[in-house]
Design a protein around this motif. Sequence first.
Motif, mmCIF file in Angstrom:
data_model
loop_
_atom_site.group_PDB
_atom_site.id
_atom_site.type_symbol
_atom_site.label_atom_id
_atom_site.label_comp_id
_atom_site.label_asym_id
_atom_site.label_seq_id
_atom_site.Cartn_x
_atom_site.Cartn_y
_atom_site.Cartn_z
ATOM 1 N N ILE A 23 0.879 -1.167 0.000
ATOM 2 C CA ILE A 23 0.000 0.000 0.000
ATOM 3 C C ILE A 23 0.914 1.213 0.000
ATOM 4 N N LEU A 24 0.785 2.046 -1.028
ATOM 5 C CA LEU A 24 1.625 3.228 -1.200
ATOM 6 C C LEU A 24 0.942 4.409 -0.536
ATOM 7 N N ALA A 25 1.614 5.024 0.418
ATOM 8 C CA ALA A 25 1.053 6.157 1.152
ATOM 9 C C ALA A 25 2.196 7.078 1.548
ATOM 10 N N HIS A 54 -0.592 5.886 9.457
ATOM 11 C CA HIS A 54 -2.016 5.833 9.777
ATOM 12 C C HIS A 54 -2.747 4.673 9.096
ATOM 13 N N VAL A 55 -2.116 3.995 8.120
ATOM 14 C CA VAL A 55 -2.891 3.059 7.303
ATOM 15 C C VAL A 55 -3.346 1.844 8.120
ATOM 16 N N ARG A 56 -4.594 1.463 7.921
ATOM 17 C CA ARG A 56 -5.140 0.299 8.626
ATOM 18 C C ARG A 56 -5.446 -0.827 7.648
ATOM 19 N N ASP A 94 6.043 3.680 2.526
ATOM 20 C CA ASP A 94 5.989 5.143 2.634
ATOM 21 C C ASP A 94 6.746 5.732 1.448
ATOM 22 N N VAL A 95 6.000 6.305 0.495
ATOM 23 C CA VAL A 95 6.591 6.807 -0.749
ATOM 24 C C VAL A 95 6.283 8.297 -0.877
ATOM 25 N N ALA A 96 7.327 9.119 -0.890
ATOM 26 C CA ALA A 96 7.129 10.558 -1.054
ATOM 27 C C ALA A 96 6.655 10.846 -2.482
ATOM 28 N N PRO A 97 5.839 11.882 -2.670
ATOM 29 C CA PRO A 97 5.286 12.160 -4.001
ATOM 30 C C PRO A 97 6.344 12.227 -5.102
ATOM 31 N N GLU A 98 7.503 12.802 -4.807
ATOM 32 C CA GLU A 98 8.522 12.937 -5.861
ATOM 33 C C GLU A 98 9.183 11.607 -6.213
ATOM 34 N N ARG A 99 8.925 10.557 -5.418
ATOM 35 C CA ARG A 99 9.484 9.235 -5.706
ATOM 36 C C ARG A 99 8.415 8.277 -6.242
#
Length: 260
Positions: A11-13, A18-20, A42-47
């Motif tokens: 799950i990319l967030a 917070h992800v459940r 945990d993927v930053a928008p620029e990545r």
Amino acid sequence: MITGTTRFTPILAHPCRHVRTPGVFNAECAARGIDMAMVPMDVAPERLEATVAALRGVENLAGMVVTIPHKAAVAALCDRLTGAAEMLGVCNIIRREADGSLTGAMFDGEGFVAGLRGQGYEPGGKSVLLAGAGGAAAGLAHALAGAGVARLTLANRSAAKAEALATALSAAFSGVTVDVGPMDPAGYDMAVNGTSLGMHAGDPLPFDPARLSPGTLVAEVVMQPDVTPLLAAAAARGCPTHKGLHMITAQVRLLVDFLL
Ligand SMILES: NC(=O)c1ccc[n+]([C@@H]2O[C@H](COP(=O)([O-])OP(=O)(O)OC[C@H]3O[C@@H](n4cnc5c(N)ncnc54)[C@H](OP(=O)(O)O)[C@@H]3O)[C@@H](O)[C@H]2O)c1
């Protein structure tokens, strides 16, 4: 049990604390005997683009579930979109096909409506105020219109996004009155928080609970905390409430089915 045959689904967030979804997704797979597992990434928008490009090459990738803030950006990285995702330009799940191509879909709305029905609430024929016009709210708006609500009022901080969504839904669902209005829940059968407000301590409430009419169902998309300040305030006024957790619990079966 994760083994060498397990297909995986991140799950990319950003952030991802917070992800459940991993808990309910992995429980669903275990209960159905499906050899698939979810991990948070945990993927930053620029990545995001580089990450999706790299994952595309992983042979045992079933797909990716996508959440805040990536739902719109990731839709542009898919090879094709289906159903609500195609109309809305946002997706919350991607399936990796055998040839490595990526098919995007959107189940937030179907999950929300299934969650309501699972709790005994039928949205058909009701008047609904929906706060938000982001990825999740767009999915909810599409599914609520598809479920035959009588009237759907969209209210969003960025009014232009609500206007554009209302225009698209009005064209697609001629039997539903879709309009844009203020964040005022007075007089609606159901008032829904489709924004991210409530995830963080100190967030303002999406709308004023003092304006709620008796009997209005107050529903959430936010699932962490379990009882948001909005739900607590609505319950204190005697209104029925519906948690964000119901949406993901109902949706996870659809997500798993899409990846099989
Ligand atoms: N329960 C579930 O199964 C489930 C599934 C998916 C998502 N969610 C939850 O849904 C929430 C929204 O996710 P999303 O993917 O839709 O995010 P998103 O695309 O980033 O949209 C965020 C929405 O919140 C609004 N917003 C954010 N900060 C605000 C503020 N300070 N004041 C007013 N409005 C504000 C945004 O308004 P603007 O358009 O003006 O920026 C937008 O409408 C998240 O909490 C997510 O965890 C739950």
